[in-house]
Write a protein that holds these residues in place. Structure first.
Motif, PDB file in Angstrom:
ATOM      1  N   GLU A 166       0.814  -1.213   0.000  1.00 23.13           N
ATOM      2  CA  GLU A 166       0.000   0.000   0.000  1.00 23.13           C
ATOM      3  C   GLU A 166       0.854   1.272   0.000  1.00 23.13           C
ATOM      4  OE1 GLU A 166      -3.968   0.248   2.112  1.00 23.13           O
ATOM      5  OE2 GLU A 166      -2.947  -1.284   3.317  1.00 23.13           O
ATOM      6  N   ARG A 167       2.148   1.127  -0.204  1.00 25.65           N
ATOM      7  CA  ARG A 167       3.000   2.323  -0.260  1.00 25.65           C
ATOM      8  C   ARG A 167       2.551   3.234  -1.398  1.00 25.65           C
ATOM      9  NH1 ARG A 167       9.200   1.378   0.768  1.00 25.65           N
ATOM     10  NH2 ARG A 167       9.226   2.607  -1.157  1.00 25.65           N
ATOM     11  N   LEU A 168       2.663   4.526  -1.163  1.00 26.73           N
ATOM     12  CA  LEU A 168       2.191   5.480  -2.161  1.00 26.73           C
ATOM     13  C   LEU A 168       2.960   5.386  -3.474  1.00 26.73           C
ATOM     14  CD1 LEU A 168       0.276   7.736  -2.894  1.00 26.73           C
ATOM     15  CD2 LEU A 168       1.840   9.368  -1.810  1.00 26.73           C
ATOM     16  N   ASP A 169       4.278   5.131  -3.404  1.00 25.87           N
ATOM     17  CA  ASP A 169       5.026   5.017  -4.660  1.00 25.87           C
ATOM     18  C   ASP A 169       4.583   3.812  -5.465  1.00 25.87           C
ATOM     19  OD1 ASP A 169       6.152   3.234  -2.818  1.00 25.87           O
ATOM     20  OD2 ASP A 169       8.200   3.534  -3.523  1.00 25.87           O
ATOM     21  N   VAL A 170       4.247   2.728  -4.778  1.00 23.86           N
ATOM     22  CA  VAL A 170       3.790   1.515  -5.465  1.00 23.86           C
ATOM     23  C   VAL A 170       2.423   1.756  -6.117  1.00 23.86           C
ATOM     24  CG1 VAL A 170       3.123  -0.903  -5.166  1.00 23.86           C
ATOM     25  CG2 VAL A 170       5.091   0.019  -3.919  1.00 23.86           C
ATOM     26  N   ILE A 171       1.523   2.398  -5.379  1.00 28.17           N
ATOM     27  CA  ILE A 171       0.183   2.663  -5.905  1.00 28.17           C
ATOM     28  C   ILE A 171       0.239   3.632  -7.080  1.00 28.17           C
ATOM     29  CG2 ILE A 171      -2.065   3.683  -5.356  1.00 28.17           C
ATOM     30  CD1 ILE A 171      -1.673   2.647  -2.490  1.00 28.17           C
ATOM     31  N   THR A 172       1.027   4.695  -6.944  1.00 28.17           N
ATOM     32  CA  THR A 172       1.152   5.678  -8.023  1.00 28.17           C
ATOM     33  C   THR A 172       1.718   5.031  -9.275  1.00 28.17           C
ATOM     34  OG1 THR A 172       1.499   7.442  -6.402  1.00 28.17           O
ATOM     35  CG2 THR A 172       2.144   7.899  -8.664  1.00 28.17           C
ATOM     36  N   LYS A 191       6.451  16.735  -6.822  1.00 34.59           N
ATOM     37  CA  LYS A 191       5.265  16.800  -7.665  1.00 34.59           C
ATOM     38  C   LYS A 191       4.101  15.959  -7.150  1.00 34.59           C
ATOM     39  CE  LYS A 191       7.506  17.989 -12.047  1.00 34.59           C
ATOM     40  NZ  LYS A 191       7.652  17.651 -13.489  1.00 34.59           N
ATOM     41  N   ILE A 192       4.234  15.389  -5.972  1.00 32.16           N
ATOM     42  CA  ILE A 192       3.176  14.526  -5.445  1.00 32.16           C
ATOM     43  C   ILE A 192       2.618  15.120  -4.157  1.00 32.16           C
ATOM     44  CG2 ILE A 192       2.648  12.236  -4.508  1.00 32.16           C
ATOM     45  CD1 ILE A 192       4.519  11.040  -6.525  1.00 32.16           C
ATOM     46  N   GLU A 200       6.708  13.871   0.453  1.00 29.06           N
ATOM     47  CA  GLU A 200       8.047  13.491   0.000  1.00 29.06           C
ATOM     48  C   GLU A 200       8.445  12.120   0.530  1.00 29.06           C
ATOM     49  OE1 GLU A 200      10.796  17.162  -0.446  1.00 29.06           O
ATOM     50  OE2 GLU A 200       9.587  17.586   1.354  1.00 29.06           O
ATOM     51  N   ASN A 201       7.506  11.439   1.171  1.00 28.17           N
ATOM     52  CA  ASN A 201       7.766  10.133   1.764  1.00 28.17           C
ATOM     53  C   ASN A 201       7.323   9.029   0.804  1.00 28.17           C
ATOM     54  OD1 ASN A 201       8.029   7.859   3.320  1.00 28.17           O
ATOM     55  ND2 ASN A 201       6.575   8.498   4.911  1.00 28.17           N
ATOM     56  N   ILE A 205       1.725   5.462   3.566  1.00 28.48           N
ATOM     57  CA  ILE A 205       0.569   4.589   3.365  1.00 28.48           C
ATOM     58  C   ILE A 205      -0.681   5.458   3.331  1.00 28.48           C
ATOM     59  CG2 ILE A 205      -0.745   2.607   4.199  1.00 28.48           C
ATOM     60  CD1 ILE A 205       2.116   1.918   3.412  1.00 28.48           C
ATOM     61  N   PRO A 206      -1.301   5.627   2.176  1.00 28.15           N
ATOM     62  CA  PRO A 206      -2.472   6.507   2.114  1.00 28.15           C
ATOM     63  C   PRO A 206      -3.647   5.943   2.888  1.00 28.15           C
ATOM     64  CG  PRO A 206      -2.180   5.344   0.036  1.00 28.15           C
ATOM     65  CD  PRO A 206      -0.969   5.053   0.865  1.00 28.15           C
TER      66      PRO A 206
END
Length: 242
Positions: A166-172, A191-192, A200-201, A205-206
């Motif tokens: 569920e990490r934000l970088d993985v989801i994005t 940019k996020i 910037e993390n 986890i959203p």
């Protein structure tokens, strides 16, 4: 962003001292992020003229749910739709900039059926109606309207994706079909944003209903985990604004 921070503090202080509502100009995501990191002795509210607006005005004061934001909506429609160019956000913005209008007095520009709906400060509305006569090579007619048509409001498209975490970088990465390294570059380039606040993390986890904005790509709403695959990967739900 020091000037933005100073301006927000001045608006909040004036609202508190004089007991009336004060308003900023329209803010971009960076400014909204600065605002969200500050602490005030008075409430503030962000609103851009419709639910889900990206560019918003901040109001400082009391009873802000009933605050009348100084926002007008200009409808700019081709005079001859049959012969009109296919008009884009950039076309409308460029024509407005060509009139000497500053970006901070303009909110979102929503396009539906080749008609532009321009959100702006009420103080500039009549000027736009009077002076904006052409967008790209297309003659347009402008008028003030009091509501964005329901057909013009973008609704997120619900999608199900499979992700390793569920990490934000993985989801994005999954939402925009980007490599992990490309997504990390977006983080490094600042940019996020999550709920209008700079993130910037990479491993954030959203939470359910978080709105993630990726400059240059778009926005999506995180709806949470629906279940697991046989290989224990997450099945997630997102609402993507296309």
């Amino acid at each position: 962003m020091e000037n933005s921070e100073k301006r927000f503090l001045e608006l909040a202080d004036r609202a508190e001292q004089r007991c009336y509502t004060t308003f900023s100009d329209f803010l971009n995501m960076e400014e909204e992020s600065v605002l969200s990191a500050l602490h005030f002795n008075i409430s503030y509210r962000l609103y851009g003229g419709y639910d889900g607006a990206e560019r918003c005005i901040s109001a400082f004061g009391y009873d802000l749910e009933d605050a009348e934001f100084p926002i007008s909506i200009i409808q700019a429609e081709p005079a001859s739709p049959k012969f009109a160019d296919k008009l884009s956000h950039r076309d409308f913005l460029g024509s407005l900039m060509g009139l000497g209008i500053k970006r901070e007095v303009l909110g979102d520009i929503v396009i539906a059926d080749n008609i532009g709906y321009i959100f702006c400060l009420s103080t500039i509305a009549e000027y736009i109606v009077r002076e904006l006569s052409k967008v790209c090579h297309t003659i347009v007619r402008c008028s003030i309207v009091y509501k964005l048509p329901d057909s013009a409001v973008k609704k997120p498209e619900t999608e199900q994706l499979v992700t390793a975490s569920e990490r934000l970088d993985v989801i994005t990465s999954a939402v925009y079909n980007l490599s992990r390294s490309a997504v990390k570059e977006l983080f490094v380039a600042r940019k996020i944003y999550v709920n209008s606040r700079l993130c910037e993390n990479f491993s954030y986890i959203p939470k359910t209903n978080d709105i993630v904005s990726v400059r240059g790509k778009g926005r999506f709403v995180y709806n949470g985990v629906l279940g697991k695959t046989k290989k224990s990967r997450n099945i997630i739900s997102v609402g993507v604004y296309r």
